[in-house]
Design a protein around this motif. Structure first.
Motif, PDB file in Angstrom:
ATOM      1  N   ASP A 167       0.496  10.053   4.898  1.00 17.62           N
ATOM      2  CA  ASP A 167      -0.296   8.829   4.802  1.00 17.62           C
ATOM      3  C   ASP A 167       0.576   7.595   5.020  1.00 17.62           C
ATOM      4  OD1 ASP A 167      -2.270   6.975   4.275  1.00 17.62           O
ATOM      5  OD2 ASP A 167      -2.548   7.531   2.181  1.00 17.62           O
ATOM      6  N   ARG A 192       0.723   4.895   8.186  1.00 17.71           N
ATOM      7  CA  ARG A 192       0.511   3.465   7.942  1.00 17.71           C
ATOM      8  C   ARG A 192       1.692   2.639   8.469  1.00 17.71           C
ATOM      9  NH1 ARG A 192      -3.420   1.933   4.212  1.00 17.71           N
ATOM     10  NH2 ARG A 192      -4.485   3.645   3.142  1.00 17.71           N
ATOM     11  N   HIS A 200       0.795  -1.223   0.000  1.00 19.88           N
ATOM     12  CA  HIS A 200       0.000   0.000   0.000  1.00 19.88           C
ATOM     13  C   HIS A 200       0.831   1.278   0.000  1.00 19.88           C
ATOM     14  CE1 HIS A 200      -3.706  -2.259   1.846  1.00 19.88           C
ATOM     15  NE2 HIS A 200      -3.371  -2.682   0.643  1.00 19.88           N
ATOM     16  N   VAL A 225      -5.449  13.342   5.121  1.00 20.28           N
ATOM     17  CA  VAL A 225      -4.723  13.507   3.854  1.00 20.28           C
ATOM     18  C   VAL A 225      -5.559  14.310   2.866  1.00 20.28           C
ATOM     19  CG1 VAL A 225      -3.748  12.266   1.879  1.00 20.28           C
ATOM     20  CG2 VAL A 225      -3.364  11.418   4.200  1.00 20.28           C
ATOM     21  N   ARG A 226      -6.840  13.977   2.782  1.00 16.78           N
ATOM     22  CA  ARG A 226      -7.731  14.690   1.860  1.00 16.78           C
ATOM     23  C   ARG A 226      -7.809  16.174   2.195  1.00 16.78           C
ATOM     24  NH1 ARG A 226     -13.227  15.740   1.104  1.00 16.78           N
ATOM     25  NH2 ARG A 226     -13.804  14.973   3.161  1.00 16.78           N
ATOM     26  N   PRO A 267      -8.464   3.946   9.455  1.00 15.63           N
ATOM     27  CA  PRO A 267      -8.180   4.123   8.019  1.00 15.63           C
ATOM     28  C   PRO A 267      -8.936   5.306   7.409  1.00 15.63           C
ATOM     29  CG  PRO A 267      -8.526   1.804   8.517  1.00 15.63           C
ATOM     30  CD  PRO A 267      -8.920   2.571   9.735  1.00 15.63           C
ATOM     31  N   ARG A 268     -10.198   5.451   7.776  1.00 16.68           N
ATOM     32  CA  ARG A 268     -10.974   6.580   7.244  1.00 16.68           C
ATOM     33  C   ARG A 268     -10.470   7.907   7.821  1.00 16.68           C
ATOM     34  NH1 ARG A 268     -15.857   4.361   4.954  1.00 16.68           N
ATOM     35  NH2 ARG A 268     -16.221   2.243   5.722  1.00 16.68           N
ATOM     36  N   HIS A 326       1.105  12.353   0.751  1.00 18.02           N
ATOM     37  CA  HIS A 326       1.271  10.893   0.752  1.00 18.02           C
ATOM     38  C   HIS A 326       2.362  10.425   1.716  1.00 18.02           C
ATOM     39  CE1 HIS A 326       4.807  11.048  -1.822  1.00 18.02           C
ATOM     40  NE2 HIS A 326       4.150  11.324  -2.916  1.00 18.02           N
ATOM     41  N   ASN A 366      -7.360   8.925   5.986  1.00 24.26           N
ATOM     42  CA  ASN A 366      -7.716   9.415   4.654  1.00 24.26           C
ATOM     43  C   ASN A 366      -8.281  10.824   4.713  1.00 24.26           C
ATOM     44  OD1 ASN A 366      -8.252   8.874   1.689  1.00 24.26           O
ATOM     45  ND2 ASN A 366     -10.307   9.382   2.397  1.00 24.26           N
ATOM     46  N   GLU A 367      -9.095  11.109   5.724  1.00 27.19           N
ATOM     47  CA  GLU A 367      -9.674  12.450   5.839  1.00 27.19           C
ATOM     48  C   GLU A 367      -8.592  13.500   6.107  1.00 27.19           C
ATOM     49  OE1 GLU A 367     -12.790  13.906   5.368  1.00 27.19           O
ATOM     50  OE2 GLU A 367     -12.854  12.021   4.272  1.00 27.19           O
TER      51      GLU A 367
END
Length: 405
Positions: free
Chosen positions: A225, A229, A69, A268-269, A261-262, A222, A265-266
């Motif tokens: 992110d 991870r 990933h 990073v977004r 995980p969500r 990234h 992502n939020e």
């Protein structure tokens, strides 16, 4: 600029956008395509190149065997291209040109990311040096061999200019290097500029400036992110960066108790969105102040017209400083990168002292060659390797499988 509004579709280009119909052309003239603009052709040639495919097995930060990933050099490049297109479309630039520059910007990267580049730069110190940006130019102008009429991809002047100057001018008005005044320009840039003037003393066009910022945004987002991870970063640690702390608090307030995980992502977004919106707003402000009516006016300016605002520029520096300490210089990452550097260093030494160790196609023409030509051939071969291929070559030549992790 008066009355200029941000757009989100395929409407008319801004007056300062680069016009593909007015491209300065290619080093080797070719007939126009009846179905694609010059910059669309450039983008397509880059995507279909061998060097572009190799990016899938080149390290970004984490090696290919550390997890499926994590970003590779290819996925990083795709993310940069997406962000570059977003900025270009919002500002009514030529988004095909922005995408082409983004897709090509890392084609010259070595295996094992910056670790491989450090090793190769040290090995080439006495032979013109090595720089991955300059090597990207060499890839698209010499090393790709796909067409019967010419070496390289024969890209448009504007794409090559953006590839070389996306981080700013390389020389001053007198031709003196700006980045490292005590050293000459990288070999690949000097060699190409001797036959095709890319106007190295000016800024690049607007699409290239947008692509450069997209690279910064992609790196910040990234690597946060991937660092989270990998367990090298923590959400609590990210709060040390005020910009990130505010975004984290916003996500927590909107979605309390969100699964990890969500949640990641939020974060990073939100980083990507905030930075893109800042670039767009700052560009509108600077373009309006300059009254830019053409891409040439942007090239002639005394500063980049596409940049972060002061507040987000500070946030970008703080993010990169945090990543440097907790990701790039983390002992786990450094140990792997030191071993990877040694792989590249030893491969270079073997090829240098024993040209017969090179594959036949790379040995061809080296008999009787001077040291500069031999050194450049070895650098081209090494820089083009993927991580996996470098490890296989190491095993072939030294009869041992290198342990990196």
């Amino acid at each position: 600029m008066a009355g200029f509004t941000i757009g989100f579709g395929y409407g008319p280009r801004a007056p300062f956008a680069t016009d593909p119909a007015a491209s300065r052309g290619r080093l080797n003239p070719e007939p126009d395509s009846p179905t694609r603009t010059a910059f669309q052709r450039d983008r397509d040639r880059i995507i279909h190149s061998t060097a572009f495919r190799r990016l899938k097995d080149k390290t970004q930060v984490f090696l290919f065997d550390e997890g499926d990933h994590y970003r590779t050099r290819l996925t990083h490049t795709i993310e940069v291209a997406q962000i570059a297109r977003a900025i270009a479309r919002a500002l009514a630039l030529d988004d095909d040109l922005a995408e082409a520059i983004a897709l090509a910007h890392d084609l010259g990267h070595t295996p094992f990311g910056h670790a491989g580049e450090r090793a190769l730069a040290a090995a080439m110190a006495g032979h013109g040096g090595f720089d991955h940006n300059a090597q990207s130019l060499r890839v698209v102008t010499r090393l790709e061999r796909r067409y019967p009429e010419f070496d390289g991809l024969n890209l448009s002047w504007e794409t090559l200019e953006g590839l070389v100057k996306h981080n700013g001018p390389l020389v001053d008005a007198a031709g003196r290097p700006l980045v490292a005044p005590d050293r000459p320009l990288p070999y690949a840039v000097r060699a190409y500029a001797a036959e095709h003037d890319l106007e190295l003393a000016t800024f690049a066009g607007p699409e290239a400036q947008a692509a450069a910022l997209a690279d910064d945004i992609a790196y910040d987002a990234h690597d946060i992110d991937d660092g989270l991870r990998a367990g090298l970063l923590t959400v609590e640690g990210l709060r040390d960066v005020p910009f990130l702390a505010a975004l984290i608090e916003r996500v927590e307030a909107r979605w309390p108790g969100l699964e990890r995980p969500r949640f990641i992502n939020e974060i990073v977004r939100h980083v990507i969105t905030a930075m893109i919106e800042d670039v767009i707003g700052e560009a509108v402000h600077r373009l309006d102040a300059l009254g830019a009516s053409s891409a040439e006016a942007i090239r002639a300016a005394d500063r980049p017209l596409f940049a972060f605002s002061p507040a987000i520029a500070e946030a970008d520096r703080a993010i990169k400083a945090h990543l440097k300490v907790h990701v790039y210089r983390h002992p786990r990452v450094m140990e792997v990168m030191h071993r990877a550097e040694d792989v590249v260093r030893r491969l270079h030494g073997r090829y240098w002292h024993d040209a017969a160790a090179l594959p036949e196609e790379w040995r061809r023409g080296l008999e009787g060659a001077d040291e500069e030509r031999r050194a450049r051939r070895i650098a081209d071969f090494l820089a083009g390797m993927t991580d996996r291929y470098a490890l296989r070559e190491y095993q072939r030549l030294f009869d041992v499988v290198p342990e990196l992790g």
